[in-house]
Each structure stands twice: as C-alpha cells, then as structure tokens.
Design a protein around this motif. Structure first.
Motif, PDB file in Angstrom:
ATOM      1  N   HIS A  69      18.439 -29.943  40.029  1.00  0.00           N
ATOM      2  CA  HIS A  69      17.712 -29.241  41.076  1.00  0.00           C
ATOM      3  C   HIS A  69      16.744 -30.168  41.799  1.00  0.00           C
ATOM      4  CE1 HIS A  69      18.576 -26.047  37.872  1.00  0.00           C
ATOM      5  NE2 HIS A  69      19.589 -26.100  38.714  1.00  0.00           N
ATOM      6  N   THR A  70      17.318 -31.177  42.432  1.00  0.00           N
ATOM      7  CA  THR A  70      16.569 -32.148  43.218  1.00  0.00           C
ATOM      8  C   THR A  70      17.334 -32.382  44.515  1.00  0.00           C
ATOM      9  OG1 THR A  70      17.751 -34.056  42.296  1.00  0.00           O
ATOM     10  CG2 THR A  70      15.761 -33.315  41.129  1.00  0.00           C
ATOM     11  N   LEU A  71      16.700 -33.087  45.456  1.00  0.00           N
ATOM     12  CA  LEU A  71      17.393 -33.429  46.702  1.00  0.00           C
ATOM     13  C   LEU A  71      18.583 -34.339  46.420  1.00  0.00           C
ATOM     14  CD1 LEU A  71      14.342 -34.020  49.078  1.00  0.00           C
ATOM     15  CD2 LEU A  71      15.805 -32.002  48.923  1.00  0.00           C
ATOM     16  N   THR A 123      13.050 -37.658  53.579  1.00  0.00           N
ATOM     17  CA  THR A 123      13.705 -38.140  52.362  1.00  0.00           C
ATOM     18  C   THR A 123      15.131 -37.603  52.261  1.00  0.00           C
ATOM     19  OG1 THR A 123      11.588 -38.254  51.199  1.00  0.00           O
ATOM     20  CG2 THR A 123      13.570 -38.210  49.841  1.00  0.00           C
ATOM     21  N   PHE A 124      15.287 -36.312  52.508  1.00  0.00           N
ATOM     22  CA  PHE A 124      16.605 -35.696  52.430  1.00  0.00           C
ATOM     23  C   PHE A 124      17.527 -36.257  53.516  1.00  0.00           C
ATOM     24  CE2 PHE A 124      18.997 -31.376  52.341  1.00  0.00           C
ATOM     25  CZ  PHE A 124      19.960 -31.942  51.511  1.00  0.00           C
ATOM     26  N   ALA A 125      16.980 -36.427  54.715  1.00  0.00           N
ATOM     27  CA  ALA A 125      17.776 -36.979  55.814  1.00  0.00           C
ATOM     28  C   ALA A 125      18.304 -38.362  55.468  1.00  0.00           C
ATOM     29  CB  ALA A 125      16.930 -37.039  57.087  1.00  0.00           C
ATOM     30  N   GLN A 126      17.481 -39.171  54.808  1.00  0.00           N
ATOM     31  CA  GLN A 126      17.912 -40.518  54.431  1.00  0.00           C
ATOM     32  C   GLN A 126      19.013 -40.460  53.371  1.00  0.00           C
ATOM     33  OE1 GLN A 126      16.690 -43.476  55.938  1.00  0.00           O
ATOM     34  NE2 GLN A 126      18.604 -44.116  54.983  1.00  0.00           N
ATOM     35  N   LEU A 127      18.868 -39.552  52.403  1.00  0.00           N
ATOM     36  CA  LEU A 127      19.905 -39.405  51.376  1.00  0.00           C
ATOM     37  C   LEU A 127      21.244 -39.023  52.005  1.00  0.00           C
ATOM     38  CD1 LEU A 127      17.880 -37.444  48.665  1.00  0.00           C
ATOM     39  CD2 LEU A 127      18.804 -39.746  48.408  1.00  0.00           C
ATOM     40  N   LEU A 128      21.211 -38.129  52.964  1.00  0.00           N
ATOM     41  CA  LEU A 128      22.434 -37.695  53.638  1.00  0.00           C
ATOM     42  C   LEU A 128      23.024 -38.818  54.485  1.00  0.00           C
ATOM     43  CD1 LEU A 128      21.221 -34.160  54.732  1.00  0.00           C
ATOM     44  CD2 LEU A 128      22.961 -34.619  53.010  1.00  0.00           C
ATOM     45  N   SER A 129      22.158 -39.519  55.214  1.00  0.00           N
ATOM     46  CA  SER A 129      22.625 -40.627  56.059  1.00  0.00           C
ATOM     47  C   SER A 129      23.270 -41.715  55.225  1.00  0.00           C
ATOM     48  CB  SER A 129      21.455 -41.204  56.868  1.00  0.00           C
ATOM     49  OG  SER A 129      20.970 -40.271  57.787  1.00  0.00           O
ATOM     50  N   ASP A 130      22.682 -41.998  54.057  1.00  0.00           N
ATOM     51  CA  ASP A 130      23.238 -43.034  53.177  1.00  0.00           C
ATOM     52  C   ASP A 130      24.646 -42.678  52.699  1.00  0.00           C
ATOM     53  OD1 ASP A 130      20.926 -44.478  53.446  1.00  0.00           O
ATOM     54  OD2 ASP A 130      20.077 -43.895  51.509  1.00  0.00           O
ATOM     55  N   ARG A 131      24.973 -41.384  52.681  1.00  0.00           N
ATOM     56  CA  ARG A 131      26.318 -40.952  52.280  1.00  0.00           C
ATOM     57  C   ARG A 131      27.243 -40.766  53.488  1.00  0.00           C
ATOM     58  NH1 ARG A 131      26.607 -38.529  47.108  1.00  0.00           N
ATOM     59  NH2 ARG A 131      24.859 -39.262  45.859  1.00  0.00           N
ATOM     60  N   GLY A 132      26.732 -41.054  54.689  1.00  0.00           N
ATOM     61  CA  GLY A 132      27.582 -40.998  55.873  1.00  0.00           C
ATOM     62  C   GLY A 132      27.456 -39.752  56.718  1.00  0.00           C
TER      63      GLY A 132
END
Length: 519
Positions: A497-499, A269-278
């Motif tokens: 305090h969330t991903l 989930t965190f990896a996807q959030l980061l990838s979506d921001r580039g």
C-alpha cells in the motif's frame, strides 16, 4: 505607498510544458510571489511553487471558450502592484512571443510601476525540438518563421511559402486554412508537416504527414493546444523516433496515460514513478491540503511533549505539520528525546527521516489496522500523541488503541478538502477517453473525484458510464472498498500500500491486459 517602495512586477515565461522547463530565475520569482496572475495552460506543479499564502488568479485565455478581458488583466496587475504586493504575471512559453505583454507593460508604466521580464522557453522552439525536428539544418533549412494561427489574413503567404521552415502557434483550429493558403501560394503538397500536441508534457503527441494528407489524418481529433511545423526538416522526426523508440517502447507502462488524483503538492513523486515506467500522466487534483482551523491543540501538545510515551504519524502531511509547529517554537529533534515514534508506511518514514528522525516502529502492512495489531509493546496506560487530519480520517486506530488501554490525544494537524473546480484539460481528457487508468491513493480522493465531476455528469450512474473502459486503481483495501461502493468496481488494487506498490500493480494489470488483448 510611495512609488519608490513598490515591488517590481515580474512578467515571467513558464516555458512550454511541465516544471522541468522552468528557468531558475522564473522559479525564484514564483516562489516569492504574493500574487500570481497566470494563464490557463500553466502546469499546476509550476503554480504549486508559489507560497501557500499566495493569491492565485487564473486569467487564462482558452481558445473557443470564455476568457478574461485584457483590460481586466491590466487592471489586476496595477491594483495589486500599487498595494505593495509582489506580483508575478505568469505566461506559458515566452511572455514576448504572442503573449499580449505590450498592453500590460503600458498599463504598469502609466501607473508608475517598475517591471522585470523573465524570458521563458517558447513552444515555437521547444515543440519542434522535443519532437526531434530541428528548425535549421545545414542542408534542409537556413531560415524559419514563427506565425500566429489566429488571424490568417494578416500574413503575407506568398513570402512565407518561400521560406524553408514555418512554425505556427495557436493554429490547430485553422489547420486546413493554413495548408490551403500555403498550397495556393506555391508550396508543394508533398511538403512534410508535423502537428505537436501538448509539447513538453508526458502526454505529448506528434502527427506527421504532408500538406496533402495532414487534415485527413487529424480529422475529429482535438489538437489544441498544438504547434505546427512545416518544412523538409520534419522528415528528421522519423530518425529521432527510431533513436528514442528503444528507450520507451519496452517499458511496462509505455503508451498508457494515467490520471493522478493526489493533491498538487503530492503528485510529483507518483508522476515520476509512472514516467520512469513509460506512462504519460495527467493531474486532476481531488485533494487540497490546508492548515487546520486552529493550531491551538497541536501547539499545546508540543508544549507538553515530555508527558507522552509515543508519537504516532500516519502520513507525510502529519509529519510536515508536526515538524513545522515544532520549529515555530524553536524546537528540534532533541525535544523528542524519550518519546518513541510509530509511523504507517514507507513514505511517512521517509518524510520523517528528512526531519532527522528515525521511526522506532513501522508495521509490516502500511495500514492503520496493522499498526495496532503489531504494536511492539503493551499500550496499557501509555500516553500517545496522534497528530492527524482534522476530520474525515478513519477512527479505528484511536478506538482500538483506547480499547487496549492507551490514553490517546488526537490533535488536528491539517485539513484535506475538496478543490473548488476541476481543470478543463483533465475533464476533456476523461470525456475524450485519453486516460487509460485513474488512480486513487485514499478514500477521500475517490469521494472528492465524484464530487468534482457530478456537476458535469449529473448522476453517479452517468459518471460511471463515462468512465467505462478506463481502469480504476486503488492504493489499498479501504480505498478499493470506496471505489467499489461508488463506481461498482476496482480493477487494480495494490498489494503493497504505497505509491511504488500502486505503480507495480498498474504494471501487472497492463501486462495481463496486453497479453489477452486481441492481436
């Protein structure tokens, strides 16, 4: 066991990079494995598909380092297959493209074991494609060849030099030798060449040049693992880069690489959030989620659910464990009728909803302290069930509820431990300063991160010095406090305090850093 009763051994290709390039048949085979015998470069998220009870054996062959002898790999396959286990031999890329499969097939055949091969996407095809380099083109390339870069003397370089497109696997350490042989046998020094590192992964990098310039361009860079593409088609990479630049260059985390320390099961989930921001990301799991030492206390509490007024869940792991034990007793959401549920955090609430349950209360701040401060009713005399991590969690929630008159039953629902080892790729990324930000979603990941790295750096001071220039990011105040106590700093602290909040905080930090960076 009779040979006719043995499970077939699956020889499976994992594809070139992340779990995204895994075939459906490969996923099914891994998900049913009893024993997973895998290469070193296989994505940890691919390994995580295997069942929890699956035995995972790393037999990776790492260039320049220790490797498992092929004879031992053959023996392991036969041993586990003859024991009646469902064995998956997992290889990067395609198992029949420089995958050393013949020895394994011969050993299994001699032992009377059946084999099923599951092809994978080879990096020979995927790496050029993911870099925007077609191996064939109506005008530029009517043929291509795939070579191993290990033993250069075995190839007919005069014949190879006449081909339109050349792809070399495992050749990063012999790049100068490859270039030299091609030029010696007729290739023009102006022929384009591309070196594609970590293809199919967020941290993929591409260097392009000519046979005359590429060695100097990549000097002092550890290129391995890399795929080398040579030929006129490499020029098309620039067209592809221009087409793709607008979609990533303006994203807030473009150009940054983030280290994720969450457990393998929780990093997606965190990896996807980061990838979506580039951002690119590298996994360094600093946490392992395991069953508790005993289910007895949780099972006993579930058997007496009607005696409780509230159920408190403070993590997705707690929800998963509670729900699993509920189902083991053939119970469902109806068994919680009359019990109110409190959760801490949006993520916990989302996991609960996936189980068909709606939380009755969630505090405005996603920390345990806020749950006590904002509790919606008096807890005097209330019986509260709290499934939690077996040890190492914060005690303030239980203490404060007890101080206010609640009767709290704590039961271990899962354990969170430190992994046994750090992946060599993640360690190298830290040592080479390929990482811009290290993220921590709990105090325990901070502590375990240090525990994993101290054998390499010997002292906390040496570790802190090695991390100089890499930002430290924390999901909340308690994690930030632990970062400061161990690293002497916390550069990024999430307000929410969330991903999602942590991702936003990193984006804000990146914007400030870039604004004040020298031009």
């Amino acid at each position: 066991m009779e040979r006719s009763q043995l499970q077939p051994v699956f020889i499976v290709g994992a594809g070139p990079g992340t779990v995204d390039y895994l075939t459906l048949k490969a996923r099914d085979a891994i998900a049913a494995a009893d024993v997973l015998i895998h290469d070193a470069l296989v994505d940890p998220r691919v390994l995580a598909i295997a069942p929890t009870a699956c035995v995972r054996i790393d037999v990776g062959k790492r260039g320049g380092g220790d490797s498992t002898p092929q004879s031992k790999i053959d023996a392991l396959l036969v041993q586990h297959a003859l024991a009646g286990r469902r064995v998956v031999r997992l290889k990067g890329g395609d198992p029949f493209v420089f995958g050393r499969s013949r020895s394994e097939l011969t050993a299994l055949q001699a032992a009377g074991c059946s084999v099923e091969v599951v092809p994978g996407v080879s990096s020979a095809i995927a790496a050029p494609a993911l870099a925007g380099i077609p191996l064939t083109d109506p005008e530029l390339s009517g043929s291509f060849v795939v070579l191993t870069g290990h033993d250069l003397d075995r190839h007919d370089w005069r014949a190879i030099a006449r081909l339109d497109t050349i792809v070399v696997l495992m050749g990063a350490r012999n790049l100068e030798g490859i270039v030299s042989r091609l030029v010696q046998h007729g290739c023009n020094e102006r022929v384009p060449i591309a070196v594609i590192r970590e293809c199919g992964r967020p941290e993929q990098q591409v260097w392009t040049g000519t046979l005359a310039t590429i060695a100097e361009q990549t000097a002092d860079i550890d290129l391995s693992p890399a795929v080398i593409a040579i030929g006129k088609v490499v020029r098309l990479h620039e067209c592809w880069k221009q087409l793709h630049a607008p979609s990533t260059a303006n994203l807030p985390l473009s150009g940054l690489t983030v280290l994720i320390t969450r457990s393998e099961q929780q990093s997606d989930t965190f990896a996807q959030l980061l990838s979506d921001r580039g951002a690119g990301y590298i996994d360094l799991p600093a946490l392992e989620i395991r069953p508790p030492s005993s289910w007895r206390a949780l099972d006993r509490s579930i058997a007496h659910l009607s005696e409780f007024d509230w159920l408190i869940l403070t993590s997705g792991n707690g929800v998963d464990a509670f729900w699993e034990r509920l189902r083991k007793r053939q119970l469902d959401a109806r068994s919680l009728a009359g019990i109110k549920i409190a959760v801490v955090g949006k993520k916990t609430a989302a996991v609960l909803r996936q189980c068909g349950l709606q939380p009755d209360f969630m505090p405005s701040k996603f920390v345990a302290d806020a749950l006590v401060a904002e509790f919606p009713e008096s807890v005097i005399g209330k019986r509260i069930l709290f499934p939690r991590v077996e040890s190492g969690g914060r005690e303030i929630l239980v203490q404060e509820l007890g101080n206010r008159g609640a009767i709290v039953t704590e039961v271990p629902a899962y354990q969170s431990g430190c992994p046994q080892a750090i992946s060599p790729g993640a360690l190298q990324a830290l040592q080479q300063k390929w990482v811009d930000v290290i993220t921590f979603a709990s105090s325990k990941t901070v502590q375990n991160f240090c525990r994993l790295l101290l054998p390499t750096f010997e002292t906390q001071g040496a570790l802190n010095a090695a991390l100089d220039g890499i930002a430290v990011a924390a999901i909340g105040p308690q994690t930030a406090w632990t970062c400061r106590s161990l690293f002497g700093r916390c550069d990024v602290e999430a307000t929410e305090h969330t991903l999602e909040g942590l991702t936003d905080a990193i984006a804000d930090w990146a914007a400030r850093t870039r604004k004040h960076a020298p031009s």
